[in-house]
Design an enzyme around this catalytic site. Sequence first.
Site, short mmCIF file in Angstrom:
data_model
loop_
_atom_site.label_atom_id
_atom_site.label_comp_id
_atom_site.label_asym_id
_atom_site.label_seq_id
_atom_site.Cartn_x
_atom_site.Cartn_y
_atom_site.Cartn_z
N LYS A 158 0.82 -1.22 0.00
CA LYS A 158 0.00 0.00 0.00
C LYS A 158 0.85 1.26 0.00
CE LYS A 158 -4.41 -1.66 1.56
NZ LYS A 158 -5.50 -1.60 2.52
N LYS A 186 -10.62 -3.61 -4.00
CA LYS A 186 -11.42 -2.38 -4.14
C LYS A 186 -10.59 -1.28 -4.77
CE LYS A 186 -13.59 -3.25 0.31
NZ LYS A 186 -12.91 -3.37 1.60
N LYS A 195 -4.67 -9.91 -6.81
CA LYS A 195 -5.85 -10.09 -5.98
C LYS A 195 -6.99 -9.17 -6.46
CE LYS A 195 -5.86 -8.14 -1.98
NZ LYS A 195 -5.66 -7.64 -0.63
#
Length: 332
Positions: free
Chosen positions: A111, A197, A194
Amino acid sequence: MKRIFSGVQPTGNLHLGNYLGAIRNWVRLQSEFECIFCIVDMHAITLWQDPKELTRNTREVTAGMLAAGVDASKHIVFNQSTVPAHAQLAWIFNCVARMGWLNRMTQFKDKAGKHKENASVGLFAYPNLMSADILAYRATHVPVGEDQKQHLELARDTAQKFNNDFGVEFFPQPEPLIFGAAARIMSLRDGTKKMSKSDESDYSRINMTDDADTIALKIRKAKTDLEPLPATLDGLEGRPEASNLLGIYAALSDMEKADVAARFAGRQFSEFKKDLVDLAVSVLGPINAEMKRLMDDPAHIDSVLRSGAERADAIARPIIAEVYDIVGFLKP
Ligand code: TYM
Protein backbone atom coordinates in the site's frame (compact mmCIF):
# COMPACT_ATOMS: atom_id res chain seq x y z
CA MET A 1 -16.41 -19.80 24.75
CA LYS A 2 -15.92 -19.48 21.00
CA ARG A 3 -16.14 -15.88 19.85
CA ILE A 4 -15.62 -14.56 16.35
CA PHE A 5 -14.43 -11.11 15.42
CA SER A 6 -14.01 -10.01 11.84
CA GLY A 7 -14.00 -6.76 9.93
CA VAL A 8 -14.26 -5.14 6.55
CA GLN A 9 -13.10 -1.70 5.44
CA PRO A 10 -15.64 0.81 4.17
CA THR A 11 -13.28 2.04 1.48
CA GLY A 12 -15.52 1.44 -1.52
CA ASN A 13 -17.64 -1.25 -3.01
CA LEU A 14 -17.80 -4.66 -1.47
CA HIS A 15 -16.71 -7.08 -4.17
CA LEU A 16 -16.94 -10.77 -4.92
CA GLY A 17 -13.65 -11.41 -3.07
CA ASN A 18 -15.03 -9.85 0.13
CA TYR A 19 -18.22 -11.86 -0.26
CA LEU A 20 -16.73 -15.27 -1.06
CA GLY A 21 -13.55 -14.86 0.99
CA ALA A 22 -15.19 -13.44 4.10
CA ILE A 23 -18.83 -12.38 4.42
CA ARG A 24 -20.40 -15.60 3.15
CA ASN A 25 -18.34 -17.53 5.69
CA TRP A 26 -19.42 -15.16 8.45
CA VAL A 27 -23.03 -15.95 7.63
CA ARG A 28 -22.38 -19.68 7.84
CA LEU A 29 -20.46 -19.45 11.11
CA GLN A 30 -23.27 -17.61 12.89
CA SER A 31 -24.92 -20.83 14.02
CA GLU A 32 -21.78 -22.04 15.78
CA PHE A 33 -20.18 -18.92 17.27
CA GLU A 34 -21.00 -15.72 19.06
CA CYS A 35 -20.09 -13.21 16.34
CA ILE A 36 -18.93 -9.61 16.27
CA PHE A 37 -18.72 -8.05 12.80
CA CYS A 38 -17.19 -4.64 12.38
CA ILE A 39 -17.09 -2.01 9.67
CA VAL A 40 -13.59 -0.76 10.31
CA ASP A 41 -13.82 2.96 9.55
CA MET A 42 -10.70 3.74 11.61
CA HIS A 43 -8.67 1.40 9.41
CA ALA A 44 -10.14 3.07 6.32
CA ILE A 45 -8.66 6.48 7.15
CA THR A 46 -5.09 5.14 7.11
CA LEU A 47 -5.46 6.17 3.46
CA TRP A 48 -7.24 9.43 2.62
CA GLN A 49 -11.06 9.11 2.55
CA ASP A 50 -13.50 11.76 1.51
CA PRO A 51 -15.66 12.24 4.66
CA LYS A 52 -19.02 12.10 2.84
CA GLU A 53 -17.96 9.00 0.93
CA LEU A 54 -16.75 7.35 4.13
CA THR A 55 -20.16 7.86 5.74
CA ARG A 56 -21.93 6.52 2.65
CA ASN A 57 -19.60 3.55 2.31
CA THR A 58 -20.03 2.68 5.98
CA ARG A 59 -23.79 2.41 5.44
CA GLU A 60 -23.37 0.56 2.17
CA VAL A 61 -21.00 -2.05 3.58
CA THR A 62 -23.41 -2.54 6.49
CA ALA A 63 -26.24 -3.00 3.99
CA GLY A 64 -24.11 -5.55 2.09
CA MET A 65 -23.45 -7.55 5.23
CA LEU A 66 -27.12 -7.57 6.25
CA ALA A 67 -28.27 -8.38 2.70
CA ALA A 68 -25.84 -11.31 2.57
CA GLY A 69 -27.45 -12.78 5.69
CA VAL A 70 -25.58 -11.42 8.69
CA ASP A 71 -28.10 -11.46 11.54
CA ALA A 72 -27.67 -8.23 13.49
CA SER A 73 -30.28 -9.16 16.07
CA LYS A 74 -28.52 -12.35 17.20
CA HIS A 75 -24.99 -11.07 16.58
CA ILE A 76 -23.22 -7.72 16.69
CA VAL A 77 -22.72 -5.38 13.73
CA PHE A 78 -21.20 -1.96 14.36
CA ASN A 79 -18.68 0.56 13.10
CA GLN A 80 -15.32 0.60 14.81
CA SER A 81 -15.03 4.31 15.70
CA THR A 82 -18.12 4.09 17.94
CA VAL A 83 -16.37 1.84 20.49
CA PRO A 84 -13.36 3.48 22.24
CA ALA A 85 -11.76 0.13 23.18
CA HIS A 86 -10.24 -0.23 19.70
CA ALA A 87 -8.18 2.96 19.93
CA GLN A 88 -7.36 2.36 23.61
CA LEU A 89 -5.98 -1.12 23.11
CA ALA A 90 -4.28 -0.19 19.84
CA TRP A 91 -2.12 2.32 21.70
CA ILE A 92 -1.06 -0.30 24.22
CA PHE A 93 -0.24 -2.70 21.38
CA ASN A 94 1.80 0.07 19.70
CA CYS A 95 3.96 -0.23 22.79
CA VAL A 96 4.02 -4.06 22.79
CA ALA A 97 4.57 -4.95 19.12
CA ARG A 98 8.06 -4.35 17.71
CA MET A 99 9.05 -2.16 14.75
CA GLY A 100 10.77 -5.18 13.22
CA TRP A 101 7.52 -7.14 13.22
CA LEU A 102 5.61 -4.37 11.48
CA ASN A 103 8.44 -3.83 9.01
CA ARG A 104 7.80 -7.32 7.69
CA MET A 105 4.13 -6.70 6.86
CA THR A 106 3.65 -7.14 3.11
CA GLN A 107 0.39 -5.17 3.04
CA PHE A 108 2.16 -2.03 4.23
CA LYS A 109 4.80 -2.50 1.53
CA ASP A 110 2.08 -2.98 -1.11
CA LYS A 111 0.00 0.00 0.00
CA ALA A 112 2.83 2.43 0.73
CA GLY A 113 4.64 1.43 -2.47
CA LYS A 114 7.64 3.58 -3.30
CA HIS A 115 6.38 6.44 -1.14
CA LYS A 116 7.08 4.94 2.26
CA GLU A 117 8.23 8.25 3.75
CA ASN A 118 4.95 9.82 2.77
CA ALA A 119 2.67 7.09 4.14
CA SER A 120 0.62 7.87 7.24
CA VAL A 121 1.87 6.58 10.58
CA GLY A 122 -1.56 4.94 10.84
CA LEU A 123 -0.91 2.84 7.74
CA PHE A 124 2.27 1.49 9.33
CA ALA A 125 0.60 0.83 12.70
CA TYR A 126 -2.52 -0.63 11.03
CA PRO A 127 -1.83 -4.23 12.13
CA ASN A 128 -1.75 -3.16 15.79
CA LEU A 129 -5.22 -1.66 15.48
CA MET A 130 -6.32 -4.91 13.89
CA SER A 131 -4.87 -6.92 16.80
CA ALA A 132 -6.74 -4.57 19.14
CA ASP A 133 -10.02 -5.12 17.23
CA ILE A 134 -9.80 -8.83 17.84
CA LEU A 135 -8.35 -8.89 21.32
CA ALA A 136 -10.53 -6.14 22.81
CA TYR A 137 -13.22 -8.84 22.74
CA ARG A 138 -10.82 -11.69 23.52
CA ALA A 139 -12.08 -13.27 20.28
CA THR A 140 -10.90 -16.82 19.67
CA HIS A 141 -11.58 -17.16 15.91
CA VAL A 142 -11.17 -14.78 12.98
CA PRO A 143 -12.65 -15.69 9.58
CA VAL A 144 -10.73 -13.85 6.83
CA GLY A 145 -9.39 -14.21 3.30
CA GLU A 146 -5.84 -15.40 2.70
CA ASP A 147 -4.47 -11.83 2.44
CA GLN A 148 -5.06 -11.22 6.18
CA LYS A 149 -3.10 -14.25 7.36
CA GLN A 150 0.09 -12.33 8.10
CA HIS A 151 -1.81 -9.75 10.18
CA LEU A 152 -3.38 -12.57 12.17
CA GLU A 153 0.04 -14.02 12.91
CA LEU A 154 1.08 -10.63 14.21
CA ALA A 155 -2.02 -10.49 16.43
CA ARG A 156 -1.05 -13.87 17.89
CA ASP A 157 2.53 -12.71 18.53
CA THR A 158 1.29 -9.51 20.14
CA ALA A 159 -1.14 -11.38 22.41
CA GLN A 160 1.67 -13.72 23.44
CA LYS A 161 4.14 -10.91 24.10
CA PHE A 162 1.60 -8.97 26.18
CA ASN A 163 0.97 -12.10 28.26
CA ASN A 164 4.71 -12.72 28.69
CA ASP A 165 5.63 -9.11 29.41
CA PHE A 166 3.05 -8.81 32.17
CA GLY A 167 3.20 -12.40 33.41
CA VAL A 168 -0.50 -13.07 32.75
CA GLU A 169 -2.60 -15.49 30.73
CA PHE A 170 -5.00 -12.80 29.62
CA PHE A 171 -5.30 -12.80 25.84
CA PRO A 172 -6.15 -15.95 23.85
CA GLN A 173 -4.30 -16.88 20.65
CA PRO A 174 -6.88 -16.02 17.98
CA GLU A 175 -7.23 -18.69 15.28
CA PRO A 176 -7.58 -17.63 11.65
CA LEU A 177 -10.41 -19.38 9.76
CA ILE A 178 -9.52 -19.39 6.06
CA PHE A 179 -11.65 -21.47 3.70
CA GLY A 180 -10.71 -23.22 0.43
CA ALA A 181 -11.33 -22.11 -3.12
CA ALA A 182 -12.55 -18.62 -2.24
CA ALA A 183 -9.78 -17.59 0.13
CA ARG A 184 -8.05 -15.66 -2.65
CA ILE A 185 -10.25 -14.45 -5.51
CA MET A 186 -8.13 -12.84 -8.22
CA SER A 187 -8.71 -9.89 -10.56
CA LEU A 188 -10.78 -10.60 -13.69
CA ARG A 189 -8.18 -8.69 -15.73
CA ASP A 190 -5.04 -10.28 -14.31
CA GLY A 191 -5.14 -13.68 -12.64
CA THR A 192 -1.93 -12.99 -10.72
CA LYS A 193 -3.38 -9.97 -8.85
CA LYS A 194 -5.85 -10.09 -5.98
CA MET A 195 -9.37 -8.79 -6.69
CA SER A 196 -9.40 -5.53 -4.78
CA LYS A 197 -11.42 -2.38 -4.14
CA SER A 198 -8.44 -0.25 -5.02
CA ASP A 199 -7.84 -1.60 -8.55
CA GLU A 200 -8.32 1.27 -11.01
CA SER A 201 -10.27 -0.90 -13.44
CA ASP A 202 -13.85 -1.64 -12.44
CA TYR A 203 -13.68 -4.55 -14.88
CA SER A 204 -11.20 -6.24 -12.55
CA ARG A 205 -13.91 -7.00 -9.98
CA ILE A 206 -17.57 -7.86 -9.56
CA ASN A 207 -19.12 -5.47 -7.08
CA MET A 208 -21.96 -6.51 -4.84
CA THR A 209 -23.82 -3.47 -6.19
CA ASP A 210 -23.47 -4.56 -9.85
CA ASP A 211 -26.72 -5.41 -11.65
CA ALA A 212 -27.16 -8.52 -13.79
CA ASP A 213 -26.13 -6.81 -17.04
CA THR A 214 -22.95 -5.45 -15.50
CA ILE A 215 -22.05 -8.84 -14.02
CA ALA A 216 -22.61 -10.46 -17.43
CA LEU A 217 -20.49 -7.85 -19.19
CA LYS A 218 -17.62 -8.16 -16.72
CA ILE A 219 -17.56 -11.95 -16.90
CA ARG A 220 -17.73 -11.85 -20.72
CA LYS A 221 -14.78 -9.45 -20.76
CA ALA A 222 -12.81 -11.38 -18.14
CA LYS A 223 -9.37 -12.34 -19.40
CA THR A 224 -8.90 -16.01 -20.38
CA ASP A 225 -6.55 -17.92 -22.63
CA LEU A 226 -7.12 -19.71 -25.94
CA GLU A 227 -7.14 -23.29 -24.62
CA PRO A 228 -10.39 -25.06 -23.78
CA LEU A 229 -11.07 -25.94 -20.15
CA PRO A 230 -8.95 -28.81 -18.81
CA ALA A 231 -10.36 -32.02 -17.34
CA THR A 232 -8.22 -31.89 -14.21
CA LEU A 233 -6.59 -29.26 -12.02
CA ASP A 234 -3.15 -30.16 -13.40
CA GLY A 235 -4.27 -28.59 -16.67
CA LEU A 236 -4.57 -25.21 -14.93
CA GLU A 237 -0.82 -24.98 -14.37
CA GLY A 238 0.43 -21.63 -15.68
CA ARG A 239 -3.14 -20.50 -16.47
CA PRO A 240 -3.99 -18.08 -13.61
CA GLU A 241 -7.10 -16.55 -15.24
CA ALA A 242 -8.59 -19.95 -16.09
CA SER A 243 -7.83 -21.16 -12.58
CA ASN A 244 -9.47 -18.09 -11.05
CA LEU A 245 -12.70 -18.41 -13.06
CA LEU A 246 -12.99 -22.10 -12.17
CA GLY A 247 -12.36 -21.20 -8.54
CA ILE A 248 -15.09 -18.56 -8.62
CA TYR A 249 -17.51 -21.07 -10.14
CA ALA A 250 -16.58 -23.63 -7.48
CA ALA A 251 -17.05 -21.14 -4.65
CA LEU A 252 -20.37 -19.79 -5.97
CA SER A 253 -21.78 -23.29 -6.48
CA ASP A 254 -20.23 -24.82 -3.35
CA MET A 255 -18.49 -27.43 -5.49
CA GLU A 256 -14.93 -28.70 -5.39
CA LYS A 257 -12.79 -27.05 -8.04
CA ALA A 258 -11.78 -30.48 -9.41
CA ASP A 259 -15.47 -31.33 -9.93
CA VAL A 260 -16.03 -28.08 -11.82
CA ALA A 261 -13.08 -28.94 -14.06
CA ALA A 262 -14.55 -32.40 -14.68
CA ARG A 263 -17.95 -30.92 -15.50
CA PHE A 264 -16.62 -28.44 -18.08
CA ALA A 265 -13.71 -30.53 -19.43
CA GLY A 266 -12.90 -29.66 -23.04
CA ARG A 267 -15.51 -26.89 -23.32
CA GLN A 268 -14.69 -23.40 -24.63
CA PHE A 269 -14.52 -20.45 -22.24
CA SER A 270 -17.31 -18.67 -24.12
CA GLU A 271 -19.66 -21.49 -23.14
CA PHE A 272 -18.37 -21.79 -19.59
CA LYS A 273 -18.75 -18.05 -19.08
CA LYS A 274 -22.46 -18.22 -19.94
CA ASP A 275 -22.99 -20.73 -17.14
CA LEU A 276 -20.82 -18.65 -14.80
CA VAL A 277 -22.92 -15.53 -15.52
CA ASP A 278 -26.15 -17.40 -14.71
CA LEU A 279 -24.65 -18.75 -11.51
CA ALA A 280 -23.21 -15.39 -10.38
CA VAL A 281 -26.47 -13.57 -11.10
CA SER A 282 -28.50 -16.20 -9.24
CA VAL A 283 -26.32 -15.82 -6.13
CA LEU A 284 -25.65 -12.08 -6.21
CA GLY A 285 -28.97 -10.84 -7.66
CA PRO A 286 -31.05 -11.29 -4.48
CA ILE A 287 -28.27 -9.80 -2.32
CA ASN A 288 -28.04 -6.83 -4.64
CA ALA A 289 -31.81 -6.23 -4.52
CA GLU A 290 -31.86 -6.42 -0.72
CA MET A 291 -28.90 -4.03 -0.48
CA LYS A 292 -30.78 -1.47 -2.58
CA ARG A 293 -33.84 -1.83 -0.37
CA LEU A 294 -31.76 -1.33 2.78
CA MET A 295 -29.90 1.67 1.35
CA ASP A 296 -33.26 3.40 0.87
CA ASP A 297 -33.64 3.44 4.64
CA PRO A 298 -30.41 4.84 6.14
CA ALA A 299 -32.15 5.47 9.49
CA HIS A 300 -32.67 1.72 9.85
CA ILE A 301 -29.01 1.00 9.06
CA ASP A 302 -27.93 3.60 11.60
CA SER A 303 -30.13 2.05 14.27
CA VAL A 304 -28.61 -1.39 13.60
CA LEU A 305 -25.13 0.10 14.02
CA ARG A 306 -26.10 1.99 17.16
CA SER A 307 -27.49 -1.10 18.82
CA GLY A 308 -24.40 -3.10 17.78
CA ALA A 309 -22.08 -0.44 19.20
CA GLU A 310 -23.82 -0.53 22.57
CA ARG A 311 -23.53 -4.30 22.78
CA ALA A 312 -19.90 -4.31 21.56
CA ASP A 313 -18.98 -1.64 24.08
CA ALA A 314 -20.57 -3.66 26.90
CA ILE A 315 -18.22 -6.59 26.08
CA ALA A 316 -15.05 -4.57 25.47
CA ARG A 317 -15.27 -2.04 28.31
CA PRO A 318 -14.60 -4.49 31.20
CA ILE A 319 -11.83 -6.17 29.18
CA ILE A 320 -10.10 -2.81 28.70
CA ALA A 321 -10.55 -2.05 32.40
CA GLU A 322 -8.68 -5.29 33.20
CA VAL A 323 -5.96 -4.46 30.65
CA TYR A 324 -5.50 -1.03 32.25
CA ASP A 325 -5.11 -2.73 35.64
CA ILE A 326 -2.58 -5.21 34.27
CA VAL A 327 -0.56 -2.39 32.68
CA GLY A 328 -0.67 -0.41 35.93
CA PHE A 329 -2.71 2.60 34.81
CA LEU A 330 -4.00 4.26 37.96
CA LYS A 331 -7.77 4.59 38.25
CA PRO A 332 -8.06 7.36 40.88
P1 TYM B 1 -10.68 -5.86 3.69
O1 TYM B 1 -11.67 -4.78 3.91
O2 TYM B 1 -9.60 -5.62 2.69
O3 TYM B 1 -11.43 -7.19 3.26
C1 TYM B 1 -12.49 -7.75 4.01
C2 TYM B 1 -12.41 -9.25 3.97
O4 TYM B 1 -12.45 -9.71 2.62
C3 TYM B 1 -11.33 -10.56 2.38
N1 TYM B 1 -10.89 -10.35 0.97
C4 TYM B 1 -10.74 -11.34 0.08
N2 TYM B 1 -10.95 -12.66 0.16
C5 TYM B 1 -10.71 -13.39 -0.95
N3 TYM B 1 -10.29 -12.85 -2.12
C6 TYM B 1 -10.07 -11.52 -2.25
N4 TYM B 1 -9.67 -11.00 -3.41
C7 TYM B 1 -10.30 -10.70 -1.11
N5 TYM B 1 -10.18 -9.36 -0.87
C8 TYM B 1 -10.54 -9.18 0.41
C9 TYM B 1 -10.27 -10.11 3.35
O5 TYM B 1 -9.32 -11.14 3.60
C10 TYM B 1 -11.10 -9.80 4.57
O6 TYM B 1 -11.38 -10.97 5.32
N6 TYM B 1 -7.58 -5.59 7.60
C11 TYM B 1 -8.86 -6.10 7.15
C12 TYM B 1 -10.05 -5.62 7.97
C13 TYM B 1 -9.92 -5.84 9.45
C14 TYM B 1 -10.06 -7.05 10.14
C15 TYM B 1 -9.88 -6.74 11.50
C16 TYM B 1 -10.32 -8.36 9.73
C17 TYM B 1 -9.67 -4.86 10.37
N7 TYM B 1 -9.66 -5.41 11.61
C18 TYM B 1 -9.95 -7.72 12.50
C19 TYM B 1 -10.39 -9.35 10.72
C20 TYM B 1 -10.21 -9.02 12.07
C21 TYM B 1 -9.08 -5.65 5.72
O7 TYM B 1 -8.49 -4.70 5.25
O8 TYM B 1 -10.05 -6.34 5.08
